[in-house]
Design an enzyme around this catalytic site. Structure first.
Site, PDB file in Angstrom:
ATOM      1  CE  LYS A 146      37.445  35.844  44.384  1.00  8.87           C
ATOM      2  NZ  LYS A 146      38.635  34.964  44.395  1.00  8.87           N
ATOM      3  CB  CYS A 165      43.725  39.537  42.414  1.00  5.08           C
ATOM      4  SG  CYS A 165      44.683  41.059  42.398  1.00  5.08           S
ATOM      5  CG  ASP A 166      39.314  34.769  40.835  1.00  9.81           C
ATOM      6  OD1 ASP A 166      39.045  34.472  42.009  1.00  9.81           O
ATOM      7  OD2 ASP A 166      39.279  33.952  39.890  1.00  9.81           O
ATOM      8  CB  SER A 167      44.696  33.589  39.143  1.00  8.03           C
ATOM      9  OG  SER A 167      45.435  34.708  39.569  1.00  8.03           O
ATOM     10  N   GLY A 202      42.670  38.674  36.861  1.00 13.54           N
ATOM     11  CA  GLY A 202      41.883  39.897  36.819  1.00 13.54           C
ATOM     12  C   GLY A 202      42.175  40.745  38.041  1.00 13.54           C
TER      13      GLY A 202
END
Length: 210
Positions: free
Chosen positions: A61, A79-81, A116
């Site tokens: 991203k 960010c990615d959760s 992340g």
């Protein structure tokens, strides 16, 4: 004289992440990446760990937005959760039925919320990233409460089918680790990664105390 830090671009459509950054004193511009998350996970393969998945998604991203001309000179944050539960990486549930099944499985148990983080400084070309992890101990909502929660639609919009700062917070007994990470972005990790890029976290504060 101190130099002006690069403007912040948030490569995420998450209103929770935007609110976190604003609450931390930042004034970010949002540019959504449009990254195909399923394609990235498929490329990683079935042996990828939840940690690797979270970091790869955050990095993808960030880099997609950092490649755009309009982000030249900016600090791009991606960010990615995901929720690691019983060895699996869980993102957003696809259907209400899946969300209900997840909650029936999660209640009374624990998972690890992984976010992340990836930062790209478009002024210097430097990049860095890391994953923040917070243990989530779920409560034991009744069947009726689970159905009522899923009916609100909130679990379908968030990783792991729950929030800590919304309606789902009533069904989380406690956390081990950073609370802001569970919301969607770890402020302590952000400060650390910015320092790795030579950027001063406090230089971004919009309203310092007088």
């Amino acid at each position: 004289m101190p130099t002006t830090p690069p403007p912040i671009v948030l490569a995420s459509a998450s209103p929770a992440r935007l609110a976190l950054l604003r609450g931390a004193g930042f004034d970010p511009r949002v540019v959504v990446s449009g990254v195909d998350e399923d394609a990235i996970e498929e490329a990683l393969g079935p042996d990828a760990t939840p940690y690797e998945v979270a970091l790869a998604l955050g990095k993808a991203k960030c880099q997609a937005v950092a490649a755009l001309p309009e982000t030249h000179g900016a600090l791009v944050i991606g960010c990615d959760s995901i929720l690691e539960f019983q060895g699996r990486a869980l993102g957003k549930p696809d259907t209400p039925e899946e969300a209900v099944a997840r909650w029936y499985a999660m209640r009374g148990r624990s998972g690890v919320l992984l976010t992340g983080h990836w930062l790209a400084d478009r002024a210097t070309g430097k990049e860095t990233g890391e994953v923040a992890a917070t243990v989530v101990h779920f409560g034991e909502p009744s069947d009726e409460e689970v159905l009522a929660y899923v009916a609100t639609g909130e679990p379908l919009r968030v990783a792991g089918a729950f929030t800590i700062d919304g309606l789902g917070g009533a069904f989380v007994d406690r956390l081990e680790g950073d609370h802001s990470n569970v919301v969607g972005l770890s402020k302590p990790l952000l400060r650390k990664l910015m320092a790795e890029l030579g950027l001063n976290y406090t230089a971004y504060w919009q309203n310092p105390a007088q």
